[in-house]
Design a protein around this motif. Structure first.
Motif, short mmCIF file in Angstrom:
data_model
loop_
_atom_site.label_atom_id
_atom_site.label_comp_id
_atom_site.label_asym_id
_atom_site.label_seq_id
_atom_site.Cartn_x
_atom_site.Cartn_y
_atom_site.Cartn_z
N ARG A 263 0.83 -1.20 0.00
CA ARG A 263 0.00 0.00 0.00
C ARG A 263 0.86 1.25 0.00
NH1 ARG A 263 -4.13 -0.05 -2.13
NH2 ARG A 263 -5.14 1.54 -0.87
N PRO A 264 0.42 2.32 -0.68
CA PRO A 264 1.20 3.56 -0.69
C PRO A 264 1.21 4.21 0.69
CG PRO A 264 -0.95 3.89 -1.69
CD PRO A 264 -0.81 2.41 -1.47
N ALA A 265 2.23 4.99 0.94
CA ALA A 265 2.32 5.71 2.21
C ALA A 265 1.21 6.75 2.28
CB ALA A 265 3.69 6.37 2.32
N SER A 266 1.04 7.30 3.45
CA SER A 266 0.03 8.33 3.66
C SER A 266 0.27 9.51 2.73
CB SER A 266 0.07 8.80 5.12
OG SER A 266 -0.77 9.90 5.31
N TYR A 267 -0.84 10.15 2.32
CA TYR A 267 -0.75 11.31 1.44
C TYR A 267 -0.57 12.61 2.22
CZ TYR A 267 -2.01 8.46 -2.57
OH TYR A 267 -2.00 7.51 -3.57
N GLY A 268 -0.35 12.50 3.49
CA GLY A 268 -0.10 13.68 4.30
C GLY A 268 0.66 13.30 5.55
#
Length: 532
Positions: A263-268
């Protein structure tokens, strides 16, 4: 200075009375939560354990990373109706292998985990949250499918459950099904439409039609294992991707699947976290027991935002709505909080501008409700309250940054809409036990009906029955009061849960973490026509 001060007096009589009222309401909510936790009751829990099975919440606890919180959603679903509180389903957000996931777990101690109309609504809401925030979905399955006596309310809308699973997958949001027991009839499509499927040896039973139905339909004699056992699906049909020896092994394998989702890292990335300067426990005494008595939402913010630091926007204009910038658990937020209840034209225009600014900056919005609605009367109608209220609602409707709503006190009329009520798709909406929401207050609604009835009688030249009028007003007031209470609203999934005010900062922090699993982007020039 942007650090908030506090005028709250924890030693005063007003604070003590408000705290006592809030604690009493929390006890009422706690008693209803306890009903959801016990599920089908002692008899069926004992029967389930005698079969060597874990309870729904035990499965969830084993699935989550140790010592991490679980934000349970809609725990009071079905409250006040004919079905068990909680709707035979546990849903919530938790961390699995460092990944925030949306978890659902059927409660087989309640009618074998069968789905009633509230189960369906609760599951659909969970899918909506997963889709909006791009959270992987883990379904802990043990259900006999639809509760047949309720089929007329389940069958047709229930297809959306399976539609959601396919759409989540198509959007690149992983779905994982762990089958612990029966997953029959329509329930068979949950593993059938999930990306990853784990089944428990000699426990999982996944088939469209069980032995009795097969016998009736085809005349064929078949047993559970050959029709839909875990071994058959692992070796013959291929429906099972992973074959688990027992329940703990199934949960271990589910955690392994999540660990490899990439999963991608957090967008913030949150900034430094500073606790508020004032004690969160004091939130119990901020909201008066009588919602007609105003309170200052800055007292809430002083105990909610990082460092009690709140940079207020237009503090001298439209003072009945407090707007400004802050951080919660390191995440930036724009806050709109009702101060004196009524929204006037100035407050509406101020809100619309503030919402546009938040969208330009890609900052989520937090709405703290305590409003009786937009102001009425000749002066305000002539001053344009309709077009100004519409401007605020337009801005809320077309804003694209995530919205979080908390009902602290009143949330009446179109003010509920302008402050991003349920119909305006907030990512999350929670209520305090002190909250109330309806088209208007009970006394006002009963009074309106009385005035209409009086005018009708006068127009017909008939005498007016004062005794009947008093009885009608009392009946209507009681009905509207009961229907505006948070447990009634939560039972119908008009919020995502009734929370302890002291937990608000933690709950919002978890929600902000979840919303940053998807890109946080505001609208650029996409608002509708503002009537000026």
């Amino acid at each position: 200075m942007t650090v908030l001060s506090s005028a709250l007096d924890p030693s005063g009589p007003e604070y003590a009375a408000a705290r006592e009222t809030m604690l009493a309401r929390l006890d009422e909510v706690g008693a209803e939560h306890a009903k959801a936790v016990v599920g089908g009751g002692e008899k069926y829990v004992a029967r389930h354990r005698a079969r060597g099975k874990l309870l729904a919440r035990e499965r969830v606890e084993l699935l989550l990373d140790p010592d991490t919180p679980f934000l349970e959603l809609s725990p009071l679903a079905g409250w006040g109706g004919d079905h068990t509180v909680g709707a035979s389903l546990v849903t919530g957000i938790g961390v699995v292998e460092g990944v925030e996931c949306l978890v659902t777990a059927n409660d087989p101690t309640v009618r074998g985990g069968a789905s009633n109309p509230w189960t369906l609504k609760k599951a659909l809401r969970a899918n909506e949250i997963a889709r909006a925030n791009r959270l992987p979905v883990i379904s802990l399955v043990e259900s006999g499918g639809a509760d047949l006596p309720s089929q007329k309310e389940i069958f047709i809308p229930g297809g959306a459950l399976f539609r959601d699973l396919t759409r989540l997958s198509a959007a690149g949001i992983p779905t994982v099904a762990v089958v612990f027991g029966n997953s029959t009839a329509g329930g068979a499509y949950v593993p059938g439409m999930s990306d990853h499927v784990i089944m428990v040896k000699e426990r999982a039973k996944v088939f469209l039609g069980g032995p009795p139905l097969v016998k009736m339909a085809t005349g064929e004699d078949a047993d559970d294992e050959s029709l839909g056992g875990a071994a058959m699906h692992a070796r013959v049909s291929g429906l099972a991707d992973h074959f688990a020896a027992d329940e703990p092994d199934a949960i271990r394998q589910a955690r392994r699947v999540v660990s490899r989702l990439n999963r991608p890292a957090s967008y913030g990335t949150p900034g430094p976290v500073e606790p508020p300067l004032f004690d969160e426990d004091e939130l119990l005494g901020v909201v008066p027991g009588d919602l007609k008595v105003p309170f200052d939402p800055r007292e809430v913010l002083a105990r909610l935002v990082d460092g009690s630091d709140f940079d207020e926007f237009k503090p001298l204009y439209g003072p009945s709505l407090v707007t400004g910038w802050a951080r919660i658990h390191g995440y930036p937020v724009g806050v709109l909080a009702n101060a004196q209840g009524v929204l006037f034209s100035a407050e509406s225009q101020k809100a619309a501008q503030f919402i546009q600014l938040a969208n330009q900056r890609d900052i989520p919005l937090l709405f703290l409700h305590n409003t009786t609605g937009y102001m009425v009367g000749r002066e305000y109608e002539q001053g344009g309250i309709i077009k100004h209220g519409a401007m605020m609602i337009n801005a809320v409707s077309n804003s694209r940054v995530p919205h979080l709503s908390v009902l602290m006190g009143a949330s009446y009329g179109a003010g509920h809409y302008g402050m991003c009520g349920r119909a305006y798709d907030p990512r999350f909406l929670f209520s305090w036990p002190s909250a109330k929401s309806a088209v208007m207050g009970p006394q006002q609604l009963a009074g309106v009906l009385s005035l209409v009835a009086r005018a009708s009688a006068a127009a017909k030249g008939q005498p007016y029955d004062e005794e009947a009028d008093a009885a009608l007003r009392t009946m209507v007031e009681r009905q509207i009061e009961a229907e505006s209470l948070p447990m009634f609203l939560s039972g119908r999934l008009y919020d995502d849960g009734v929370i302890d005010p002291r937990d608000t900062r933690t709950v919002l922090g978890m929600c902000l973490s979840a919303v940053h699993r998807a890109p946080v982007e505001g609208v650029r020039g996409g608002f509708g026509v503002f009537r000026m």
